[in-house]
Scaffold this motif. Structure first.
Motif, PDB file in Angstrom:
ATOM      1  N   LEU A  78       9.143  18.794   3.502  1.00  6.27           N
ATOM      2  CA  LEU A  78       8.042  17.824   3.512  1.00  6.27           C
ATOM      3  C   LEU A  78       8.496  16.493   4.126  1.00  6.27           C
ATOM      4  O   LEU A  78       7.813  15.911   4.973  1.00  6.27           O
ATOM      5  N   VAL A  95      11.327   2.883   8.675  1.00  8.12           N
ATOM      6  CA  VAL A  95       9.956   3.317   8.375  1.00  8.12           C
ATOM      7  C   VAL A  95       9.696   3.317   6.869  1.00  8.12           C
ATOM      8  O   VAL A  95       8.550   3.234   6.428  1.00  8.12           O
ATOM      9  N   ILE A 138       6.290  10.992  12.279  1.00  7.57           N
ATOM     10  CA  ILE A 138       6.327   9.542  12.548  1.00  7.57           C
ATOM     11  C   ILE A 138       7.008   9.292  13.895  1.00  7.57           C
ATOM     12  O   ILE A 138       6.529   8.490  14.709  1.00  7.57           O
ATOM     13  N   ASP A 150      -3.007  11.793   7.213  1.00  5.93           N
ATOM     14  CA  ASP A 150      -1.607  12.239   7.092  1.00  5.93           C
ATOM     15  C   ASP A 150      -0.915  11.547   5.910  1.00  5.93           C
ATOM     16  O   ASP A 150      -0.130  12.164   5.190  1.00  5.93           O
ATOM     17  N   ARG A 174      -6.533  -0.749   3.935  1.00  2.00           N
ATOM     18  CA  ARG A 174      -5.268  -0.224   3.399  1.00  2.00           C
ATOM     19  C   ARG A 174      -5.377  -0.052   1.888  1.00  2.00           C
ATOM     20  O   ARG A 174      -4.878   0.911   1.311  1.00  2.00           O
ATOM     21  N   ARG A 221       4.745  10.280  16.757  1.00  2.00           N
ATOM     22  CA  ARG A 221       3.652   9.335  16.975  1.00  2.00           C
ATOM     23  C   ARG A 221       4.163   8.026  17.584  1.00  2.00           C
ATOM     24  O   ARG A 221       3.501   7.431  18.422  1.00  2.00           O
ATOM     25  N   SER A 264       0.802  -1.229   0.000  1.00  2.00           N
ATOM     26  CA  SER A 264       0.000   0.000   0.000  1.00  2.00           C
ATOM     27  C   SER A 264       0.833   1.276   0.000  1.00  2.00           C
ATOM     28  O   SER A 264       0.281   2.358  -0.167  1.00  2.00           O
ATOM     29  N   PHE A 265       2.154   1.167   0.245  1.00  2.00           N
ATOM     30  CA  PHE A 265       3.038   2.339   0.314  1.00  2.00           C
ATOM     31  C   PHE A 265       2.626   3.302   1.437  1.00  2.00           C
ATOM     32  O   PHE A 265       2.761   4.517   1.302  1.00  2.00           O
ATOM     33  N   LEU A 266       2.099   2.766   2.535  1.00  2.00           N
ATOM     34  CA  LEU A 266       1.638   3.640   3.623  1.00  2.00           C
ATOM     35  C   LEU A 266       2.645   3.644   4.760  1.00  2.00           C
ATOM     36  O   LEU A 266       3.324   2.642   5.001  1.00  2.00           O
ATOM     37  N   TYR A 267       2.727   4.759   5.461  1.00  2.00           N
ATOM     38  CA  TYR A 267       3.543   4.845   6.676  1.00  2.00           C
ATOM     39  C   TYR A 267       2.688   4.401   7.851  1.00  2.00           C
ATOM     40  O   TYR A 267       1.637   4.989   8.132  1.00  2.00           O
ATOM     41  N   GLU A 268       3.157   3.344   8.514  1.00  2.00           N
ATOM     42  CA  GLU A 268       2.358   2.691   9.555  1.00  2.00           C
ATOM     43  C   GLU A 268       1.948   3.637  10.684  1.00  2.00           C
ATOM     44  O   GLU A 268       0.859   3.538  11.220  1.00  2.00           O
ATOM     45  N   GLU A 269       2.842   4.543  11.059  1.00  2.00           N
ATOM     46  CA  GLU A 269       2.583   5.393  12.231  1.00  2.00           C
ATOM     47  C   GLU A 269       1.735   6.614  11.897  1.00  2.00           C
ATOM     48  O   GLU A 269       1.267   7.298  12.798  1.00  2.00           O
ATOM     49  N   LEU A 270       1.597   6.917  10.628  1.00  2.00           N
ATOM     50  CA  LEU A 270       0.807   8.092  10.242  1.00  2.00           C
ATOM     51  C   LEU A 270      -0.661   7.699  10.089  1.00  2.00           C
ATOM     52  O   LEU A 270      -0.982   6.562   9.750  1.00  2.00           O
ATOM     53  N   GLY A 328       6.990   3.944  -2.460  1.00  2.00           N
ATOM     54  CA  GLY A 328       6.074   5.087  -2.498  1.00  2.00           C
ATOM     55  C   GLY A 328       6.829   6.398  -2.524  1.00  2.00           C
ATOM     56  O   GLY A 328       6.457   7.338  -3.240  1.00  2.00           O
ATOM     57  N   ASP A 336       5.735  -1.926   4.378  1.00  2.00           N
ATOM     58  CA  ASP A 336       4.630  -1.796   3.422  1.00  2.00           C
ATOM     59  C   ASP A 336       5.032  -1.076   2.128  1.00  2.00           C
ATOM     60  O   ASP A 336       4.236  -0.357   1.530  1.00  2.00           O
ATOM     61  N   GLY A 337       6.280  -1.236   1.749  1.00  2.00           N
ATOM     62  CA  GLY A 337       6.715  -0.659   0.473  1.00  2.00           C
ATOM     63  C   GLY A 337       6.767   0.853   0.460  1.00  2.00           C
ATOM     64  O   GLY A 337       6.732   1.471  -0.609  1.00  2.00           O
ATOM     65  N   ALA A 338       6.836   1.476   1.646  1.00  2.00           N
ATOM     66  CA  ALA A 338       6.821   2.945   1.703  1.00  2.00           C
ATOM     67  C   ALA A 338       7.989   3.552   0.918  1.00  2.00           C
ATOM     68  O   ALA A 338       7.869   4.647   0.367  1.00  2.00           O
ATOM     69  N   PHE A 349       0.583  13.644   2.777  1.00  2.00           N
ATOM     70  CA  PHE A 349       1.991  13.572   2.374  1.00  2.00           C
ATOM     71  C   PHE A 349       2.098  13.174   0.891  1.00  2.00           C
ATOM     72  O   PHE A 349       2.830  13.809   0.120  1.00  2.00           O
TER      73      PHE A 349
END
Lengths: 247, 222
Positions: free
Chosen positions: B7, B74, B15, A96, A138, B18, A86-92, B83, B78-80, A100
């Motif tokens: 940014l 981080v 992050i 958010d 997600r 949090r 999903s390319f998501l940041y887990e903590e955000l 991204g 999940d492939g961030a 971003f």
């Protein structure tokens, strides 16, 4: 009008392993094309190549007028990829993450609210951390990122996977809406019947190559029977050589 | 580039805020190191006070590795990282943003460690300007090197051990110069530390420049 995607004998490697073994394909601006083929055929690799994520080592590859052989980066702001992850940041939070992604793509932040609403991500879920979301949720957030970014080329890898019935219908609506706005859509899917209802035509990939439609078979498209059988069995040698675990 | 850097830095700091990993794990880790140094050297203030600067910076160096590893962890989930590449952000901006976020976290850590060192080692934190200036310059250098080599090691299966192996030898000049500058500040002779400050400034500027140019290819290969 030049095609949105034009690959000619494009080869991509992971180490010495061929991800794409000479792909030749053209997709017109505004077309919705269904990529199909067995597991490991190279569908995901083709989508990632279109996004500039994997290098093209020989042949020619042009996406939205960008030459991917010389410069893989410049195309990225104009494409949106829905991948296996999903390319998501887990903590955000959901919001958010969207903010971003949209600001990074220099897309208008005004598109965030409607995208969240369209994907059913308003209310408490909008403030929830990505780490707490289910797979389907997600997936919805990743789709919301695409909607908010409104890219010129949508690259969808198994877009219906992990979604409930309503979510799968939303995907179909999003593809139709993207087409209406003039965007081009490439979608890889094993759901042949559903994909056939939303795609203009189908392209079959086997062993890292686009293969010809068997003689006598109609190309898959809206309202037509999708092609299912034949291609894989017809090219066992290629599958055996480079087709396994490619994508 | 600066817009992209802001940014990315904002995202990384959000992050950290949090997750509280820095606050709950890195800060206690660094404090424990200072305590262990104190136990190893014994309670004598005549031994501990002169060693304060060196012990402080060794604790910062060890903590910096954790902060850098966290900064890239981080991006792995999940492939961030894909991204981030797909976002179209300028690679130099991503580098500066990530380095700035690591710098900010380490500066907060150094404030805490400075107070702990003063209490444990009976050091007088005089020469505040010299101490603060050396902290800012040394930390910028550490963050630049860490971010550069963090990207290099992020794609490796042995990244946890590879990063310290690459990082510590390269930042030896920072350890030496920052320790000397701090000693000058603690001894109330800030003028004698100006040369070391110059070393820190040149080191930080050089690695920020190298990182801005080299980060793109590292990100693509990672």
């Amino acid at each position: 009008m030049p095609p949105a995607v034009r690959f000619r004998d494009a080869v991509s490697l992971a180490g010495r392993f061929p991800l794409l073994a000479g792909v030749t394909v053209e997709v017109g601006e505004g077309e919705v094309v269904h990529l199909r083929g067995p597991n490991g055929a190279g569908k995901t690799s083709l989508l990632r190549a279109c996004a500039g994520l994997v290098p093209i080592v020989s042949g020619a590859a042009e996406v939205l007028g960008h030459d991917l052989v010389g410069d893989r980066q410049s195309v990225r702001r104009e494409v949106g990829l829905l991948g296996h992850r999903s390319f998501l940041y887990e903590e955000l939070s959901v919001e958010d993450n969207l903010r971003f992604a949209v600001r990074a793509a220099r897309a208008p932040v005004a598109g965030i609210g409607p995208a969240l609403e369209l994907l059913g991500l308003t209310g408490r879920i909008g403030g929830a951390r990505a780490a707490t979301l289910s797979t389907g949720q997600r997936r919805r957030v990743a789709l919301a990122v695409l909607v908010a970014r409104a890219p010129r080329l949508w690259l969808l890898d198994e877009p219906h996977a992990g979604l409930d019935a309503a979510g799968r219908d939303v995907v179909d609506v999003l593809v139709a809406e993207a087409r209406r706005r003039g965007a081009t859509v490439l979608l890889a899917s094993h759901e042949l019947e559903r994909a056939a209802t939303i795609a203009d035509r189908a392209v079959t990939i086997v062993g890292g190559q686009v293969v010809a439609v068997p003689a006598g078979a109609a190309p898959a498209g809206r309202g037509e029977e999708p092609l299912v059988a034949g291609e894989v069995a017809a090219r066992p040698a290629i599958v055996g050589e480079v087709g396994c675990d490619v994508a | 580039m600066w817009r992209d850097a802001a940014l990315v830095a904002g995202k990384d700091l959000r992050i950290e805020w949090r997750s509280r990993v820095g606050l709950n794990q890195v800060v206690p880790f660094a404090v424990v190191i200072l305590v262990l140094f104190g136990l190893a050297l014994g309670p004598s203030r005549r031994v501990l006070a002169p060693a304060t600067a060196g012990l402080f910076w060794v604790a910062v160096l060890l903590s910096a590795v954790l902060a850098v590893q966290r900064s890239f962890a981080v991006e792995a989930a999940d492939g961030a990282g894909d991204g981030l590449r797909l976002s179209g952000l300028d690679a130099g901006g991503i580098f500066v943003g990530k380095a700035a976020a690591v710098t900010a976290q380490l500066l907060v850590l150094e404030v805490v460690l400075g107070v702990v060192a003063a209490l444990l080692y009976a050091a007088h934190l005089s020469g505040f300007v010299m101490l603060a200036a050396s902290c800012v310059l040394a930390t910028a250098g550490l963050a630049a090197v860490g971010t550069l080599y963090g990207a290099l090691s992020a794609g490796s299966r042995v990244r946890e051990t590879l990063l310290p192996l690459l990082f510590f030898p390269l930042v030896a000049p920072v350890l030496i110069a920052a320790t000397k500058a701090w000693q000058a500040g603690l001894q109330g002779r800030p003028g004698s530390g100006l040369g070391w400050l110059s070393v820190l400034a040149v080191f930080a500027a050089a690695y920020l420049a190298i990182g801005t140019v080299a980060f793109g290819p590292l990100l693509e290969d990672g």
